[in-house]
Design a protein around this motif. Structure first.
Motif, mmCIF file in Angstrom:
data_model
loop_
_atom_site.group_PDB
_atom_site.id
_atom_site.type_symbol
_atom_site.label_atom_id
_atom_site.label_comp_id
_atom_site.label_asym_id
_atom_site.label_seq_id
_atom_site.Cartn_x
_atom_site.Cartn_y
_atom_site.Cartn_z
ATOM 1 N N UNK A 22 -1.224 -2.747 -5.936
ATOM 2 C CA UNK A 22 0.704 -2.991 -4.722
ATOM 3 C C UNK A 22 0.426 -3.245 -3.663
ATOM 4 N N UNK A 23 -1.112 -2.852 -2.985
ATOM 5 C CA UNK A 23 -1.749 -3.265 -1.297
ATOM 6 C C UNK A 23 -1.841 -4.569 -1.675
ATOM 7 N N UNK A 69 0.317 -7.194 -0.014
ATOM 8 C CA UNK A 69 0.144 -8.425 0.995
ATOM 9 C C UNK A 69 -0.074 -9.860 1.134
ATOM 10 N N UNK A 70 -0.436 -10.421 -0.199
ATOM 11 C CA UNK A 70 -0.249 -10.842 -0.153
ATOM 12 C C UNK A 70 1.241 -12.194 -0.368
ATOM 13 N N UNK A 71 2.241 -10.844 -0.780
ATOM 14 C CA UNK A 71 3.930 -11.966 -0.900
ATOM 15 C C UNK A 71 3.769 -11.585 0.851
ATOM 16 N N UNK A 77 6.933 -7.387 0.625
ATOM 17 C CA UNK A 77 5.710 -7.261 0.380
ATOM 18 C C UNK A 77 5.076 -6.340 0.983
ATOM 19 N N UNK A 78 5.659 -5.948 2.501
ATOM 20 C CA UNK A 78 5.822 -4.452 3.263
ATOM 21 C C UNK A 78 5.902 -3.780 2.746
ATOM 22 N N UNK A 83 3.070 -1.169 1.582
ATOM 23 C CA UNK A 83 3.224 -0.300 1.821
ATOM 24 C C UNK A 83 3.221 1.305 0.713
ATOM 25 N N UNK A 84 4.195 1.292 -0.185
ATOM 26 C CA UNK A 84 4.362 2.509 -1.149
ATOM 27 C C UNK A 84 2.750 2.000 -1.758
ATOM 28 N N UNK A 85 2.128 1.254 -1.883
ATOM 29 C CA UNK A 85 0.975 1.110 -2.438
ATOM 30 C C UNK A 85 -0.175 1.872 -1.820
ATOM 31 N N UNK A 86 -0.833 1.899 -0.077
ATOM 32 C CA UNK A 86 -0.897 2.686 0.676
ATOM 33 C C UNK A 86 -0.970 3.834 0.252
ATOM 34 N N UNK A 87 0.186 4.015 -0.282
ATOM 35 C CA UNK A 87 0.923 5.724 0.174
ATOM 36 C C UNK A 87 0.050 6.245 -1.292
ATOM 37 N N UNK A 88 0.193 6.058 -1.953
ATOM 38 C CA UNK A 88 0.171 5.701 -3.268
ATOM 39 C C UNK A 88 -1.451 6.112 -4.232
#
Length: 213
Positions: free
Chosen positions: A64-65, A69-71, A87-88, A92-97
């Motif tokens: 997800x991160x 980031x790409x999007x 994208x953000x 952001x959710x990817x970093x949290x997960x």
């Protein structure tokens, strides 16, 4: 092969699986050792299950991160608030997960150390160790159930934001992108928590079934 010095009734057949040994060991000392080894082997398998679940959550978080980031980069380059917020939000959710997955890896090794230390336990102390392990799985299942409720909230809130953003003025179109990101993350997390809740509940049941005889 029995001989005149070793009666057949005292021969010990000890398979590699300590849980099978529970029914085959003849001396009480061997039986206690097998019970402790059986419990340890099940707890080690449960620990590995949690690590595997952590790998799934970490992998999804990293994916997800990177994708987010790409999007976001594409959105920033094209001046698209929709793509940028999507994208953000996803990143952001990817970093949290990914961060939360660390709790599943027993990085300190304390869980493994406790399992190995309990191999010397016998009788009631061993049963108490089994109950502690089962209670820990019950606690895990409860936490996951709460998280699943939050996942429904994430999905519903994300969907609402997406609907509002779809009808909003151009300057507020970022709501649509972030809402879609939040709803997508909520959907994955709900599925993930549903599966891991079932696994945790099953692990607790299997632990309580051990040493029952």
């Amino acid at each position: 092969i029995p001989d005149e010095d070793v009666p057949a009734a005292e021969l010990r057949v000890l398979p590699a699986d300590p849980c099978t040994r529970l029914t085959l060991s003849l001396s009480e000392l061997d039986r206690q050792d097998a019970r402790a080894s059986c419990l340890a082997s099940v707890r080690l398998a449960n620990r590995q299950d949690r690590i595997d679940e952590g790998v799934v959550l970490l992998g999804f978080g990293l994916l997800s991160t990177i994708a987010g980031g790409t999007i976001a980069g594409i959105g920033a380059n094209d001046g698209s608030d929709l793509m940028l917020s999507l994208g953000l939000g996803t990143a952001g959710w990817g970093v949290i997960n990914a961060a939360f997955s660390a709790a599943l890896f027993d990085v300190s090794g304390s869980g493994l150390a406790e399992i190995e230390a309990d191999r010397v336990l016998t009788s009631e102390a061993l049963v108490r160790a089994r109950e502690r392990a089962a209670a820990a799985q019950d606690q895990t299942a409860t936490i996951i159930a709460v998280n699943a409720g939050l996942d429904v909230f994430y999905f519903a809130t994300g969907l609402l934001l997406a609907l509002l953003g779809d009808q909003a003025e151009p300057e507020d179109r970022w709501l649509l992108g972030y809402g879609l990101a939040m709803a997508a993350q909520g959907t994955f997390l709900l599925a993930y928590d549903g599966v891991t809740w079932a696994f945790a509940a099953d692990r607790a049941s299997r632990l309580r079934a051990l040493l029952a005889e």
